[in-house]
Motif scaffolding. Structure first.
Motif, PDB file in Angstrom:
ATOM      1  N   TRP A   2       3.478  -7.216   8.435  1.00 45.01           N
ATOM      2  CA  TRP A   2       4.649  -6.349   8.557  1.00 45.01           C
ATOM      3  C   TRP A   2       4.901  -5.546   7.289  1.00 45.01           C
ATOM      4  O   TRP A   2       5.418  -4.430   7.335  1.00 45.01           O
ATOM      5  CB  TRP A   2       5.890  -7.165   8.925  1.00 45.01           C
ATOM      6  CG  TRP A   2       5.894  -7.486  10.385  1.00 45.01           C
ATOM      7  CD1 TRP A   2       5.648  -8.682  10.966  1.00 45.01           C
ATOM      8  CD2 TRP A   2       6.104  -6.550  11.458  1.00 45.01           C
ATOM      9  NE1 TRP A   2       5.677  -8.571  12.343  1.00 45.01           N
ATOM     10  CE2 TRP A   2       5.976  -7.272  12.676  1.00 45.01           C
ATOM     11  CE3 TRP A   2       6.390  -5.188  11.519  1.00 45.01           C
ATOM     12  CZ2 TRP A   2       6.128  -6.672  13.916  1.00 45.01           C
ATOM     13  CZ3 TRP A   2       6.541  -4.585  12.764  1.00 45.01           C
ATOM     14  CH2 TRP A   2       6.406  -5.325  13.937  1.00 45.01           C
ATOM     15  N   ALA A   3       4.515  -6.108   6.129  1.00 41.66           N
ATOM     16  CA  ALA A   3       4.650  -5.349   4.875  1.00 41.66           C
ATOM     17  C   ALA A   3       3.708  -4.146   4.899  1.00 41.66           C
ATOM     18  O   ALA A   3       4.084  -3.040   4.470  1.00 41.66           O
ATOM     19  CB  ALA A   3       4.335  -6.249   3.686  1.00 41.66           C
ATOM     20  N   ILE A   4       2.488  -4.356   5.400  1.00 34.67           N
ATOM     21  CA  ILE A   4       1.518  -3.258   5.516  1.00 34.67           C
ATOM     22  C   ILE A   4       2.043  -2.193   6.479  1.00 34.67           C
ATOM     23  O   ILE A   4       1.952  -0.986   6.211  1.00 34.67           O
ATOM     24  CB  ILE A   4       0.155  -3.798   5.983  1.00 34.67           C
ATOM     25  CG1 ILE A   4      -0.504  -4.577   4.836  1.00 34.67           C
ATOM     26  CG2 ILE A   4      -0.757  -2.666   6.465  1.00 34.67           C
ATOM     27  CD1 ILE A   4      -1.791  -5.266   5.208  1.00 34.67           C
ATOM     28  N   ILE A   5       2.622  -2.643   7.598  1.00 39.67           N
ATOM     29  CA  ILE A   5       3.185  -1.707   8.577  1.00 39.67           C
ATOM     30  C   ILE A   5       4.314  -0.891   7.948  1.00 39.67           C
ATOM     31  O   ILE A   5       4.403   0.330   8.138  1.00 39.67           O
ATOM     32  CB  ILE A   5       3.679  -2.462   9.829  1.00 39.67           C
ATOM     33  CG1 ILE A   5       2.491  -3.002  10.626  1.00 39.67           C
ATOM     34  CG2 ILE A   5       4.528  -1.548  10.709  1.00 39.67           C
ATOM     35  CD1 ILE A   5       2.874  -3.882  11.803  1.00 39.67           C
ATOM     36  N   LEU A  46       6.409   4.172   5.816  1.00 42.72           N
ATOM     37  CA  LEU A  46       7.036   4.940   4.730  1.00 42.72           C
ATOM     38  C   LEU A  46       6.199   6.176   4.414  1.00 42.72           C
ATOM     39  O   LEU A  46       6.742   7.287   4.261  1.00 42.72           O
ATOM     40  CB  LEU A  46       7.172   4.058   3.482  1.00 42.72           C
ATOM     41  CG  LEU A  46       7.811   4.726   2.252  1.00 42.72           C
ATOM     42  CD1 LEU A  46       9.247   5.152   2.563  1.00 42.72           C
ATOM     43  CD2 LEU A  46       7.791   3.776   1.055  1.00 42.72           C
ATOM     44  N   ILE A  47       4.889   5.997   4.333  1.00 46.03           N
ATOM     45  CA  ILE A  47       3.989   7.135   4.094  1.00 46.03           C
ATOM     46  C   ILE A  47       4.095   8.144   5.235  1.00 46.03           C
ATOM     47  O   ILE A  47       4.122   9.361   5.012  1.00 46.03           O
ATOM     48  CB  ILE A  47       2.532   6.639   3.937  1.00 46.03           C
ATOM     49  CG1 ILE A  47       2.395   5.801   2.660  1.00 46.03           C
ATOM     50  CG2 ILE A  47       1.550   7.818   3.915  1.00 46.03           C
ATOM     51  CD1 ILE A  47       1.063   5.089   2.537  1.00 46.03           C
ATOM     52  N   ALA A  74       8.169  14.460   6.963  1.00 47.94           N
ATOM     53  CA  ALA A  74       9.396  15.065   6.431  1.00 47.94           C
ATOM     54  C   ALA A  74       9.098  16.315   5.602  1.00 47.94           C
ATOM     55  O   ALA A  74       9.914  17.241   5.558  1.00 47.94           O
ATOM     56  CB  ALA A  74      10.157  14.051   5.585  1.00 47.94           C
ATOM     57  N   VAL A  75       7.938  16.342   4.945  1.00 44.31           N
ATOM     58  CA  VAL A  75       7.617  17.496   4.089  1.00 44.31           C
ATOM     59  C   VAL A  75       6.983  18.643   4.864  1.00 44.31           C
ATOM     60  O   VAL A  75       6.738  19.710   4.282  1.00 44.31           O
ATOM     61  CB  VAL A  75       6.678  17.081   2.928  1.00 44.31           C
ATOM     62  CG1 VAL A  75       7.328  16.031   2.058  1.00 44.31           C
ATOM     63  CG2 VAL A  75       5.325  16.607   3.449  1.00 44.31           C
ATOM     64  N   ILE A  88       1.708   2.899  15.358  1.00 42.92           N
ATOM     65  CA  ILE A  88       1.544   2.016  14.192  1.00 42.92           C
ATOM     66  C   ILE A  88       2.219   0.678  14.433  1.00 42.92           C
ATOM     67  O   ILE A  88       1.646  -0.394  14.185  1.00 42.92           O
ATOM     68  CB  ILE A  88       2.106   2.684  12.917  1.00 42.92           C
ATOM     69  CG1 ILE A  88       1.197   3.837  12.479  1.00 42.92           C
ATOM     70  CG2 ILE A  88       2.228   1.672  11.781  1.00 42.92           C
ATOM     71  CD1 ILE A  88       1.726   4.627  11.301  1.00 42.92           C
ATOM     72  N   CYS A  89       3.460   0.712  14.940  1.00 37.52           N
ATOM     73  CA  CYS A  89       4.200  -0.531  15.202  1.00 37.52           C
ATOM     74  C   CYS A  89       3.584  -1.317  16.358  1.00 37.52           C
ATOM     75  O   CYS A  89       3.545  -2.547  16.323  1.00 37.52           O
ATOM     76  CB  CYS A  89       5.663  -0.212  15.507  1.00 37.52           C
ATOM     77  SG  CYS A  89       6.577   0.460  14.111  1.00 37.52           S
ATOM     78  N   GLY A  90       3.099  -0.605  17.365  1.00 39.59           N
ATOM     79  CA  GLY A  90       2.548  -1.278  18.544  1.00 39.59           C
ATOM     80  C   GLY A  90       1.234  -1.977  18.282  1.00 39.59           C
ATOM     81  O   GLY A  90       0.984  -3.066  18.810  1.00 39.59           O
ATOM     82  N   PHE A  91       0.371  -1.365  17.461  1.00 39.23           N
ATOM     83  CA  PHE A  91      -0.956  -1.945  17.198  1.00 39.23           C
ATOM     84  C   PHE A  91      -0.984  -2.754  15.907  1.00 39.23           C
ATOM     85  O   PHE A  91      -1.599  -3.816  15.870  1.00 39.23           O
ATOM     86  CB  PHE A  91      -2.011  -0.843  17.161  1.00 39.23           C
ATOM     87  CG  PHE A  91      -2.346  -0.288  18.515  1.00 39.23           C
ATOM     88  CD1 PHE A  91      -3.361  -0.830  19.279  1.00 39.23           C
ATOM     89  CD2 PHE A  91      -1.628   0.780  19.047  1.00 39.23           C
ATOM     90  CE1 PHE A  91      -3.674  -0.329  20.532  1.00 39.23           C
ATOM     91  CE2 PHE A  91      -1.921   1.300  20.297  1.00 39.23           C
ATOM     92  CZ  PHE A  91      -2.944   0.732  21.048  1.00 39.23           C
ATOM     93  N   GLY A  92      -0.350  -2.263  14.863  1.00 41.60           N
ATOM     94  CA  GLY A  92      -0.170  -3.050  13.648  1.00 41.60           C
ATOM     95  C   GLY A  92      -1.368  -3.171  12.736  1.00 41.60           C
ATOM     96  O   GLY A  92      -1.214  -3.305  11.529  1.00 41.60           O
TER      97      GLY A  92
END
Length: 604
Positions: A140-143, A148-149, A155-156, A354-358
């Protein structure tokens, strides 16, 4: 563009613009492949040979040679292939088939645009596991770091990539140099990997592994993801610089894959092969390499997102997709655009993936179907065009490449129940929008009751003779004076709104990708003028600027708004799309104070 010279500067720029996706494939390709097959030296050599010959045949021959010989105005891509094919087809059915194939190809590219940033960013962040002290970092830390990236990346986008794009090329040049150098160092420890250049080892692997070897092709194709960018981005840098840069990239990729295979022979249990190889070679430089890999994946994702904006704009310009609000991110280059709804829709999809596959190896199960589908459609178009043009030698070679594309596509169906359905589901959304929108536009146009030219001119002159002209200039949008839109008839004759100067403005998209021209045609009647704008489908048209150039200062601008009345579920979706999409007057950045919409009800 094709005449652009092959210079060091152009090659560096090309590395950052075109090769980010295929250039980051070494991060995860071998790691994913050996989740499926036994880890023996024979398998290592056989799979390395498959990778090398996949890059040679599908990317070098398929895209760099064959596809890039088909262009319009130096531009490439699925819509270009359709525009080349259209004039060669006489049958309406064949034209319809070609259009549907192009729609599917565009949709698959959009589906690929969701999975590529997700797998690239995840696989790079997973390299943190080798940093001392972070060996037990949680999934979860990697996710969270990957998310964040992703947030920062999307956003940019509104600020445009122009300000930072100057560093893309140099960063990717360093990346490819590191891949090549580290690969060459590793080859020394197992020089037998060089024999993988012989295609016999690829065939031998397939012959000895049967069905399981065939399914391995579904992961081998990951080495070629991003190959379509050579053709799709041809208009940005030119054919010659891209081919020259591909020669360097190909050598770097082959060296890296050979090096990783050599490392696997000595360390058969390695999981994250590239990162473990670099860590074993230079521990002190591992963190800088990890940062470099993150930058490379961000650049790859950025190039793909910008490419999707361009594809969306082409689709809107050719009336394949509904209109979206477009912002220009550069005062110098109109081609640098930002589409807010597309950006955040893509962001949401990437976050869900990303959240679904992890994990990158799980996400690889969803990766490949969209890519091979796009390649197969490109292959079909190439065979079709070369055959109709009488270029039989290239037609035969394109047919061979197309057969290979379909072999990889069929191998990827193995992934369907393991997550591959995600890429299809993602692609179905834009495809559904395209089919409903194009079908709705045709149905709505058939149900409109335009006035023919002669009755319209007769009525216009009659109304004008009665002294109903208002001071100033009005602009009306229409396709052709042969069929005058109902909203113009309603405005002029039902509402009695006729100005001293009434300019009928038509915007026609040509089959050419670039070029804008405008002219006043012969005036059909006093106070009635025809103003024709012709623009390539990749051009971002600034109508306000064109009118100023022509010396036209409109007091009012009228455009039609369709109010759809229907009980059909499909046409209700079409009606919702029409309401949500901005009008083409907003799309072309017309002055808001002068714009007036005229509603016409259509029963569907």
């Amino acid at each position: 563009m094709d005449a652009q010279q092959v210079t060091f500067q152009n090659i560096i720029k090309t590395l950052g613009l075109v090769f980010g996706d295929i250039g980051t494939s070494p991060i995860y390709t071998l790691a994913v492949i050996f989740l499926l097959t036994e880890r023996t030296e024979a398998h290592f050599i056989g799979i390395l040979s498959l990778i090398i010959w996949t890059l040679l045949l599908l990317v070098t021959v398929g895209y760099a040679w064959l596809a890039m010989s088909l262009s319009k105005g130096g531009e490439g891509g699925t819509i270009v292939l359709l525009s080349i094919l259209r004039p060669l087809l006489r049958s309406g059915r064949k034209l319809g088939l070609a259009s549907v194939l192009a729609y599917v190809g565009i949709s698959l590219l959009m589906g690929d645009g969701v999975i590529t940033p997700a797998i690239s960013i995840l696989s790079a962040v997973e390299g943190l596991k080798l940093v001392p002290g972070l060996e037990h970092i949680s999934r979860w830390a990697i996710i969270c770091i990957a998310l964040l990236i992703t947030v920062v990346l999307f956003a940019v986008q509104k600020k445009g990539s122009g300000a930072v794009s100057v560093v893309f090329g140099p960063v990717m040049a360093v990346w490819f140099s590191v891949l090549a150098f580290s690969g060459c160092i590793a080859i020394v420890h197992a020089p037998q990997v060089i024999k993988a250049l012989n295609p016999w080892y690829a065939l031998d692997f397939l012959l000895h592994n049967g069905l399981s070897g065939f399914f391995v092709l579904s992961e081998v194709i990951l080495c070629a993801t991003g190959g379509e960018a050579l053709y799709a981005d041809m208009g940005h840098m030119g054919r010659k610089p891209i081919i020259a840069a591909w020669g360097l990239v190909f050598v770097a990729l082959v060296a890296s894959y050979m090096g990783q295979t050599s490392f696997l022979i000595g360390n058969p249990q390695a999981d994250n092969v590239l990162f473990e190889m670099i860590y074993s070679q230079a521990r002190a430089l591992y963190v800088p390499f990890l940062i470099l890999s993150l930058l490379a994946t961000i650049i790859a994702s950025q190039a793909l997102i910008s490419g999707l904006f361009s594809i969306m704009y082409q689709s809107m310009a050719t009336h394949i997709m509904p209109l979206f609000k477009v912002d220009y991110t550069s005062k110098e280059l109109h081609s640098q655009i930002y589409i807010n709804s597309v950006n955040w829709g893509l962001f949401l999809a990437v976050v869900l993936v990303i959240c679904g596959f992890g994990e990158s190896h799980r996400l690889a199960a969803a990766y490949g179907l969209a890519v091979t589908g796009t390649m197969s459609i490109t292959g079909i178009f190439m065979v079709w065009i070369f055959h109709l043009q009488g270029r039989n030698g290239k037609a035969v070679l394109a047919f061979f490449v197309c057969v290979l594309d379909f072999i990889y596509l069929f191998a990827n169906f193995y992934k369907f129940p393991h997550g591959g359905y995600w890429s299809i589901l993602i692609s179905l959304l834009p495809l559904s929008v395209i089919l409903i929108y194009t079908g709705g536009q045709k149905a709505a146009y058939l149900r409109m009751r335009p006035m023919s030219k002669e009755p319209f001119l007769q009525k216009y002159l009659q109304e004008r003779a009665q002294g109903h002209a208002i001071r100033g200039t009005a602009i009306f949008f229409l396709r052709s004076l042969d069929k005058v839109s109902p909203y113009i008839v309603k405005t002029m004759f039902s509402n009695g709104i006729i100005y001293e100067q009434n300019i009928m403005l038509s915007i026609a998209r040509t089959y050419e990708p670039t070029g804008i021209s405008w002219q006043f045609a012969e005036d059909p009647a006093e106070g009635l003028r025809m103003f024709e704008v012709a623009a390539g489908y990749m051009e971002v048209v600034d109508i306000d600027h064109i009118l100023a150039e022509a010396g036209v200062k409109p007091r009012v601008i009228f455009y039609g708004v369709e109010d759809i009345l229907t009980r059909s579920p499909v046409w209700r979706i079409y009606a919702i799309i029409k309401k949500l999409a901005p009008s083409f007057v907003q799309f072309y950045k017309m002055p808001v104070h002068a714009v007036h919409g005229v509603i016409s009800r259509i029963d569907m």
